[in-house]
Design a protein around this motif. Structure first.
Motif, PDB file in Angstrom:
ATOM      1  N   LYS A  13      41.074  43.871  28.638  1.00  0.00           N
ATOM      2  CA  LYS A  13      42.612  44.226  28.870  1.00  0.00           C
ATOM      3  C   LYS A  13      43.104  44.884  27.445  1.00  0.00           C
ATOM      4  O   LYS A  13      43.994  45.798  27.655  1.00  0.00           O
ATOM      5  CB  LYS A  13      43.399  43.030  28.930  1.00  0.00           C
ATOM      6  N   ALA A  39      51.252  49.687  37.947  1.00  0.00           N
ATOM      7  CA  ALA A  39      49.821  49.371  38.204  1.00  0.00           C
ATOM      8  C   ALA A  39      49.198  49.594  36.923  1.00  0.00           C
ATOM      9  O   ALA A  39      48.486  48.460  36.554  1.00  0.00           O
ATOM     10  CB  ALA A  39      49.281  50.063  39.372  1.00  0.00           C
ATOM     11  N   SER A  41      50.227  49.225  33.921  1.00  0.00           N
ATOM     12  CA  SER A  41      50.845  48.067  33.010  1.00  0.00           C
ATOM     13  C   SER A  41      50.115  46.744  33.394  1.00  0.00           C
ATOM     14  O   SER A  41      49.763  46.050  32.460  1.00  0.00           O
ATOM     15  CB  SER A  41      52.203  47.969  33.474  1.00  0.00           C
ATOM     16  N   LYS A  42      49.763  46.476  34.706  1.00  0.00           N
ATOM     17  CA  LYS A  42      49.107  45.237  35.088  1.00  0.00           C
ATOM     18  C   LYS A  42      47.784  45.334  34.706  1.00  0.00           C
ATOM     19  O   LYS A  42      47.277  44.261  34.360  1.00  0.00           O
ATOM     20  CB  LYS A  42      49.193  45.117  36.366  1.00  0.00           C
ATOM     21  N   TYR A  43      47.047  46.447  34.642  1.00  0.00           N
ATOM     22  CA  TYR A  43      45.791  46.396  34.095  1.00  0.00           C
ATOM     23  C   TYR A  43      45.654  45.979  32.651  1.00  0.00           C
ATOM     24  O   TYR A  43      44.585  45.538  32.242  1.00  0.00           O
ATOM     25  CB  TYR A  43      44.984  47.898  34.217  1.00  0.00           C
ATOM     26  N   THR A  45      48.043  44.344  30.904  1.00  0.00           N
ATOM     27  CA  THR A  45      48.871  42.817  30.707  1.00  0.00           C
ATOM     28  C   THR A  45      48.131  41.747  30.983  1.00  0.00           C
ATOM     29  O   THR A  45      47.479  41.466  31.856  1.00  0.00           O
ATOM     30  CB  THR A  45      50.017  42.969  31.490  1.00  0.00           C
ATOM     31  N   ASP A  49      50.284  36.409  36.449  1.00  0.00           N
ATOM     32  CA  ASP A  49      49.968  37.094  37.762  1.00  0.00           C
ATOM     33  C   ASP A  49      49.191  38.368  37.287  1.00  0.00           C
ATOM     34  O   ASP A  49      48.775  39.052  38.457  1.00  0.00           O
ATOM     35  CB  ASP A  49      51.493  37.860  37.670  1.00  0.00           C
ATOM     36  N   THR A  50      48.754  38.655  36.057  1.00  0.00           N
ATOM     37  CA  THR A  50      47.896  39.609  35.931  1.00  0.00           C
ATOM     38  C   THR A  50      46.558  39.709  35.332  1.00  0.00           C
ATOM     39  O   THR A  50      45.733  40.628  35.159  1.00  0.00           O
ATOM     40  CB  THR A  50      48.583  41.023  35.012  1.00  0.00           C
ATOM     41  N   LYS A  53      43.619  41.254  37.271  1.00  0.00           N
ATOM     42  CA  LYS A  53      44.022  42.699  37.702  1.00  0.00           C
ATOM     43  C   LYS A  53      43.393  43.645  36.519  1.00  0.00           C
ATOM     44  O   LYS A  53      43.691  43.638  35.549  1.00  0.00           O
ATOM     45  CB  LYS A  53      45.463  43.166  37.828  1.00  0.00           C
TER      46      LYS A  53
END
Length: 156
Positions: A13, A39, A41-43, A45, A49-50, A53
């Protein structure tokens, strides 16, 4: 059971966040890859929830290409006990001569590292945000140094 530990996940991350930052941020990177800024950002974070991811490998390569540095791929290699080295030093060498501008770029990037560190130490404590800022500045200084090193043909 997964073989990637929580700590390794955090390492991925962090490398992803650094790569995206170095590539100009999610808003810029989304235009040269197949996913949108949200998307990306999710990778990068860490959160409930992430946490699971992660950036797909094709996007990681595109991110590193845009960053002009194998930030994510290097983190992956290190997790496996490997270190990346250029495949062919001659192929990476630019024909452009080194100029005064290159020296100034290196000096400015190094000064940015010093500034980030001294600002972070004003309260005698370096927090997570300050660590990210320092890391980003170090990445940029290393990129400037590597560019010149490639152009002179590597170590003598």
């Amino acid at each position: 059971m997964r073989t990637i530990s929580d700590k390794q996940g955090l390492t991925l991350k962090a490398a992803t966040r650094r790569g995206i930052d170095q590539a100009g941020g999610g808003d810029a990177l989304q235009h040269v890859t197949r996913v949108k800024a949200g998307a990306l950002s999710k990778y990068a974070t860490v959160g409930e929830d992430t946490a699971d991811k992660f950036m797909p490998i094709d996007i990681a390569v595109e991110c590193d290409l845009e960053a002009n540095s194998p930030i994510i791929v290097s983190a992956m290699a290190a997790m496996l006990g490997y270190k990346l080295v250029p495949a062919d030093d001659n192929a990476a060498v630019s024909m452009a001569p080194i100029t005064l501008r290159d020296g100034l770029k290196i000096a400015n990037e190094a000064a940015d590292v010093v500034k980030a560190i001294t600002e972070a130490l004003e309260d005698e404590n370096i927090d997570a945000l300050e660590k990210r800022i320092i890391t980003r500045e170090i990445d940029q200084a290393m990129q400037a140094l590597q560019c010149v090193l490639r152009r002179i043909g590597g170590a003598a």
